[in-house]
Write a protein that holds these residues in place. Structure first.
Motif, PDB file in Angstrom:
ATOM      1  N   UNK A 216      29.701   2.453-113.434  1.00 17.65           N
ATOM      2  CA  UNK A 216      30.919   2.511-114.246  1.00 17.65           C
ATOM      3  C   UNK A 216      31.496   3.911-114.371  1.00 17.65           C
ATOM      4  N   UNK A 217      30.631   4.941-114.407  1.00 19.48           N
ATOM      5  CA  UNK A 217      31.148   6.299-114.661  1.00 19.48           C
ATOM      6  C   UNK A 217      31.559   7.041-113.389  1.00 19.48           C
ATOM      7  N   UNK A 218      31.529   6.348-112.257  1.00 22.11           N
ATOM      8  CA  UNK A 218      32.022   6.925-111.011  1.00 22.11           C
ATOM      9  C   UNK A 218      30.998   7.697-110.207  1.00 22.11           C
ATOM     10  N   UNK A 219      29.797   7.882-110.749  1.00 21.34           N
ATOM     11  CA  UNK A 219      28.791   8.654-110.022  1.00 21.34           C
ATOM     12  C   UNK A 219      28.355   7.923-108.755  1.00 21.34           C
ATOM     13  N   UNK A 220      28.192   6.613-108.845  1.00 21.07           N
ATOM     14  CA  UNK A 220      27.746   5.833-107.691  1.00 21.07           C
ATOM     15  C   UNK A 220      28.738   5.920-106.541  1.00 21.07           C
ATOM     16  N   UNK A 221      30.030   5.762-106.831  1.00 22.68           N
ATOM     17  CA  UNK A 221      31.013   5.828-105.752  1.00 22.68           C
ATOM     18  C   UNK A 221      31.057   7.226-105.151  1.00 22.68           C
ATOM     19  N   UNK A 222      30.791   8.236-105.973  1.00 25.81           N
ATOM     20  CA  UNK A 222      30.726   9.603-105.446  1.00 25.81           C
ATOM     21  C   UNK A 222      29.570   9.736-104.461  1.00 25.81           C
ATOM     22  N   UNK A 223      28.396   9.237-104.829  1.00 25.12           N
ATOM     23  CA  UNK A 223      27.258   9.296-103.919  1.00 25.12           C
ATOM     24  C   UNK A 223      27.540   8.519-102.638  1.00 25.12           C
ATOM     25  N   UNK A 224      28.112   7.343-102.767  1.00 27.35           N
ATOM     26  CA  UNK A 224      28.377   6.523-101.592  1.00 27.35           C
ATOM     27  C   UNK A 224      29.356   7.195-100.643  1.00 27.35           C
ATOM     28  N   UNK A 225      30.432   7.759-101.185  1.00 27.48           N
ATOM     29  CA  UNK A 225      31.418   8.402-100.328  1.00 27.48           C
ATOM     30  C   UNK A 225      30.888   9.702 -99.738  1.00 27.48           C
ATOM     31  N   UNK A 226      30.004  10.376-100.457  1.00 25.85           N
ATOM     32  CA  UNK A 226      29.347  11.559 -99.911  1.00 25.85           C
ATOM     33  C   UNK A 226      28.521  11.197 -98.677  1.00 25.85           C
ATOM     34  N   UNK A 227      27.811  10.066 -98.740  1.00 25.20           N
ATOM     35  CA  UNK A 227      27.026   9.633 -97.579  1.00 25.20           C
ATOM     36  C   UNK A 227      27.925   9.415 -96.362  1.00 25.20           C
ATOM     37  N   UNK A 228      29.081   8.804 -96.594  1.00 24.14           N
ATOM     38  CA  UNK A 228      30.017   8.557 -95.492  1.00 24.14           C
ATOM     39  C   UNK A 228      30.571   9.874 -94.950  1.00 24.14           C
ATOM     40  N   UNK A 229      30.895  10.795 -95.847  1.00 24.64           N
ATOM     41  CA  UNK A 229      31.391  12.105 -95.419  1.00 24.64           C
ATOM     42  C   UNK A 229      30.355  12.819 -94.552  1.00 24.64           C
TER      43      UNK A 229
END
Length: 427
Positions: A216-229
């Motif tokens: 909910x706080x956006x940390x998960x999507x940050x980690x996921x997009x970092x992996x893709x980057x």
């Protein structure tokens, strides 16, 4: 699914299943065990490690899997396996030493334990499939490097957004198009959610409140997009990503990005809020060949210059079998770092912090994570979110202020801190 289903059918026919060892027994691990045991001929769950064996027994009983035995004696493992039972153990050394495993699957979400366990697995010659995006974002480049040095295979799995996005990225790139945006479609975002606000939701799905907060706080999507980057070399357009809010279809968003900016960055990872199809992923790509442009228009994909490709879902553990088979039988990892870090997830205060406060890590009360380009992280001495748990604040930090390395005292003797510094030397 293509190729892997036939490969697994062949294994089943020849009675040579891929033997899987599971690390952890949470909700995702439970789903993986169910998928392999009940629906995947040519693959079997041979052993399960968990600190609490009774938790594993409860999971297996709930899945109508009757044949298992708990033992912490390494000498019992082969017997238990030969009897067609699943070996349950709380001895990680014995588990990783067991020669009856072709691959281990790590899904704990822990960074310190996950890093230590993966290194031990590599040293013992075990291939590893990870469902731990937090670990891969923080230390994936160095872990992948060490796996290669030791001659074993490592990858994140398919089913979660990083793997689904990478499949789509490869598909689009394989047609001759140039991916410019790799995106994640989120339903909501509130940086200030906490385990207290998310407890009821977490309880309803059988997950820990910290996990629900991480979503909910956006940390998960940050980690996921970092992996893709880190897998593609793409960067972020700004700290925290653009995060455009739009309640229409993602196809209609191709004109909402500054094409010159994203070209200059070599493409970007990002997310959108409220768009359809949720909870899917998308890739916006350029097509420069006039013949391609003509037939993309014929295919109703618009006039460009960006074209929208999307997958309207991600299927979590349902893709476990294909992920494992791709890694073991085809040497085709779903998603691995390209080289050194490209995008990190940094620590940002969720509330005012004072000296003496201890950061409570991912999905906690005191901080959330935002994506930032790695060169900026180094220049500004920013604290990675994956290293934040247990750090003690030394300087006053305002709400929404990024925390630096100089602002904290690290716990002593952690493996993850040493690995992070080593990782920063990868070129």
């Amino acid at each position: 699914m293509i190729l892997t289903d036939k490969a697994l059918e062949k294994r089943a026919k020849n009675n040579k299943p891929i033997r899987v060892g599971m690390i952890g027994a949470g909700e995702m691990a439970k789903g993986m065990i169910n998928q392999i045991f009940h629906y995947t001929p040519g693959m079997e769950v041979t052993a399960i490690y968990n600190r609490t064996p009774s938790r594993v027994e409860t999971v297996l009983k709930s899945l109508n899997i009757p044949d298992f035995e708990h033992s912490n004696q390494y000498k019992d493992a082969s017997r238990i396996s030969s009897e067609g039972k699943i070996w349950i153990t709380s001895d990680i050394e014995s588990f990783l030493s067991f020669e009856g495993l072709d691959v281990v699957v790590e899904s704990t979400g822990s960074i310190e334990f996950g890093a230590a366990t993966l290194l031990k697995a590599f040293e013992k010659g075990k291939h590893v499939l990870s469902f731990n995006a937090e670990l891969d974002s923080t230390l994936g480049p160095i872990l992948y490097k060490k796996s290669k040095e030791l001659g074993v295979k490592y990858s994140l799995g398919d089913g979660d957004q990083p793997g689904v996005t990478m499949n789509l990225y490869r598909y689009v790139k394989g047609m001759g198009f140039e991916p410019r945006v790799c995106g994640n479609i989120k339903g909501m975002l509130d940086y200030y959610r906490t385990p207290a606000t998310q407890k009821a939701f977490a309880d309803s799905w059988g997950m820990q409140p910290e996990m629900a907060t991480n979503f909910a706080d956006g940390t998960k999507v940050a980690f996921e997009q970092s992996c893709i980057a880190n897998a593609t070399g793409m960067k972020v357009a700004k700290r925290g990503m653009l995060g455009i809010q739009y309640d229409g279809h993602v196809d209609d968003m191709t004109s909402m990005f500054d094409l010159e900016q994203i070209r200059s960055l070599g493409g970007i990872v990002d997310f959108v809020i409220g768009s359809k199809p949720s909870p899917g992923v998308f890739v916006f790509a350029e097509a420069k060949d006039p013949y391609s442009v003509k037939y993309l228009r014929y295919g109703k994909l618009g006039d460009g210059p960006l074209y929208s490709f999307y997958v309207p879902f991600h299927l979590l553990f349902f893709d476990i079998a294909s992920s494992i088979c791709r890694l073991i039988d085809f040497d085709d990892p779903v998603i691995v770092p390209k080289n050194g870090p490209v995008v990190d997830v940094i620590t940002v205060a969720k509330t005012d912090l004072k000296p003496g406060d201890q950061l409570d890590g991912i999905g906690g009360f005191r901080a959330y994570g935002l994506c930032e380009n790695h060169e900026t992280v180094l220049q500004e001495n920013l604290l990675p979110m994956g290293l934040s748990a247990g750090c003690v604040i030394k300087n006053p930090i305002k709400k929404d202020q990024a925390v630096t390395l100089a602002d904290v005292e690290f716990p002593q003797g952690r493996l993850i801190d040493r690995l992070w510094w080593e990782q920063n030397k990868i070129k």
